[in-house]
Design an enzyme around this catalytic site. Structure first.
Site, PDB file in Angstrom:
ATOM      1  CD1 TRP A 167      -2.231  -2.231   1.600  1.00 19.42           C
ATOM      2  CD2 TRP A 167      -3.035  -1.076  -0.149  1.00 19.42           C
ATOM      3  NE1 TRP A 167      -3.261  -2.958   1.041  1.00 19.42           N
ATOM      4  CE2 TRP A 167      -3.775  -2.281  -0.025  1.00 19.42           C
ATOM      5  CE3 TRP A 167      -3.363  -0.203  -1.174  1.00 19.42           C
ATOM      6  CZ2 TRP A 167      -4.821  -2.621  -0.900  1.00 19.42           C
ATOM      7  CZ3 TRP A 167      -4.398  -0.535  -2.042  1.00 19.42           C
ATOM      8  CH2 TRP A 167      -5.118  -1.732  -1.892  1.00 19.42           C
TER       9      TRP A 167
ATOM     10  CG  ASP B 156      -3.069   3.839   4.223  1.00 20.81           C
ATOM     11  OD1 ASP B 156      -4.117   3.662   4.869  1.00 20.81           O
ATOM     12  OD2 ASP B 156      -2.867   3.332   3.098  1.00 20.81           O
TER      13      ASP B 156
ATOM     14  CE  LYS C 122      -9.045  -2.826   3.385  1.00 18.14           C
ATOM     15  NZ  LYS C 122      -7.967  -1.943   2.927  1.00 18.14           N
TER      16      LYS C 122
HETATM   17  C1  LIG Z   1      -7.416  -1.449   1.619  1.00 14.90           C
HETATM   18  C2  LIG Z   1      -6.289  -0.473   1.764  1.00 14.90           C
HETATM   19  C3  LIG Z   1      -6.123   0.602   0.881  1.00 14.90           C
HETATM   20  C4  LIG Z   1      -7.025   0.832  -0.318  1.00 14.90           C
HETATM   21  O1  LIG Z   1      -8.276   1.178   0.082  1.00 14.90           O
HETATM   22  P1  LIG Z   1      -9.444   1.559  -0.963  1.00 14.90           P
HETATM   23  O2  LIG Z   1     -10.509   2.050  -0.056  1.00 14.90           O
HETATM   24  O3  LIG Z   1      -9.783   0.315  -1.717  1.00 14.90           O
HETATM   25  O4  LIG Z   1      -8.920   2.616  -1.866  1.00 14.90           O
HETATM   26  C5  LIG Z   1      -5.094   1.496   1.115  1.00 14.90           C
HETATM   27  N1  LIG Z   1      -4.260   1.325   2.156  1.00 14.90           N
HETATM   28  C6  LIG Z   1      -4.369   0.287   3.007  1.00 14.90           C
HETATM   29  C7  LIG Z   1      -3.417   0.160   4.148  1.00 14.90           C
HETATM   30  C8  LIG Z   1      -5.390  -0.646   2.838  1.00 14.90           C
HETATM   31  O5  LIG Z   1      -5.517  -1.677   3.699  1.00 14.90           O
END
Ligand SMILES: *Cc1c(COP(=O)(O)O)cnc(C)c1O
Length: 361
Positions: A102, A172, A196
């Site tokens: 990511w 993030d 998540k």
């Molecule tokens: C799932 C995830 C993303 C992407 O998320 P989207 O909502 O599909 O754009 C980005 N960073 C992390 C750490 C993730 O787990």
């Protein structure tokens, strides 16, 4: 009806009580004669839902007053693309630390609008560790330093906020927000897609120190301007109201369970049970992440070969343990243990692992 233990990495398991409450209110919200999903986002019912969700999230994460909370559509990936537009001058340097998949996505999204510098990366070791802080190449003129608190695919997690001096730290937190206490004030900006650990897909959260919103950034449409989004309480246009509502229910549930301290204990216990099953298998199961960087949310692990891996996934599913197939980028198995996964789920997985090994090892 029987709900299985769902180890999906995202969209992921939600608390059953939240789903039931949403089911109860689906046809009619709170005596309003209509569903919340059928009402104006500018009406008093939805405004109350939105404000309560923000207030509860602020309480859950102890978000200081000098931070704005934005609710956005477009997922974490859209936020990754908007970070340089909002917080970096055209072609200003931005520093990224890569600890998994990511982080690389974040770089890809930022690259058209900033001069991305890779401050550190653990890619050469297969993303199995956090590069030591003293090895990072940070620029004093960078607009921000970006990290991925928890790498959902590689199962690598920071332990707290690294010190980046005067340059604000952007993180993030898509797969780790609200999984444990965090010190918001150590970050300039925190973002997370909700699917998540905070609720349903379709809504994301940006927590940003208000003074950063004063940066001019780069030419961009108003809808992509976080200062404008904050000024209009995330309602420049129609927000994803149903998702916002579900997020609110999920956050409320987390508070009622005992907040982030409760989940930190629970998640430590759940992940310890699965790591113990891996480490106690005599090499039948393998996780390559250095112990200090092992994720408490997503645990990737490997069996001796692909045939056993496929058999594991299918037999686990028959045993009521869903979605254990690893991400295609790394293969193997992945168990996601978000807040809504009960301790019994982690124990059931560990017991299944021991049993499977006995039958196939
Ligand atoms: C799932 C995830 C993303 C992407 O998320 P989207 O909502 O599909 O754009 C980005 N960073 C992390 C750490 C993730 O787990």
């Amino acid at each position: 009806m029987s709900r299985a233990f769902n180890f999906s990495a995202g969209p992921a398991t939600l608390p059953e009580v939240v789903l039931r409450q949403a089911q109860e209110q689906m046809l009619e919200f709170d005596g309003a004669g209509a569903s919340i999903v059928e009402m104006s986002h500018r009406g008093p019912e939805f405004i109350a839902v939105a404000q309560q969700a923000e207030a509860d999230l602020r309480r859950l994460l102890s978000i200081p007053e000098d931070y704005a909370v934005l609710f956005t559509a477009g997922g974490a990936t859209a936020i990754q693309a908007l970070l340089p537009l909002n917080f970096a001058a055209p072609q200003q340097r931005v520093d990224y630390v890569l600890t998994g998949h990511w982080g690389k996505t974040a770089v890809k999204q930022a690259s058209p609008c900033a001069q991305v510098s890779i401050a550190a990366s653990s890619e050469d070791s297969g993303f199995t560790r956090i590069p030591p802080r003293d090895s990072w190449q940070l620029g004093a003129d960078a607009a921000y330093v970006h990290i991925t608190d928890n790498e959902t695919i590689h199962g690598v997690q920071f332990d707290g906020a690294p010190d980046t001096g005067k340059v604000p730290l952007f993180a993030d937190f898509s797969s780790s927000i609200a999984s444990a206490p965090l010190e918001v004030a150590k970050y300039g900006l925190i973002y997370a897609g909700a699917q998540k650990n905070l609720g349903p897909v379709g809504i994301s959260v940006v927590i940003v120190r208000r003074e950063l919103l004063e940066r001019s950034g780069q030419p961009r449409a108003e809808i992509f301007n976080y200062r404008a989004v904050a000024a209009r309480d995330s309602m420049l246009n129609t927000p994803p109201t149903w998702n916002w509502y579900l997020l609110g229910l999920t956050v409320r549930w987390m508070l009622e369970q005992g907040g982030v301290e409760h989940f930190a204990r629970l998640n430590a216990e759940k992940s310890a049970a699965v790591y113990a099953a891996i480490d106690g298998s005599g090499g039948f199961y393998r996780n390559d992440v250095v112990p200090a960087a092992r994720s408490k949310m997503n645990i990737p692990f490997f069996l001796p070969d692909d045939t056993l891996t496929a058999r594991f996934v299918s037999q686990a599913s028959q045993a009521g343990l869903l979605a254990l197939k690893g991400h295609q980028a790394v293969g193997g198995i992945r168990a996601s243990l978000y807040n809504a996964m009960p301790l019994a789920g982690a124990h059931a997985l560990a017991a299944f692992m021991a049993d499977f090994q006995q039958r196939n090892g």
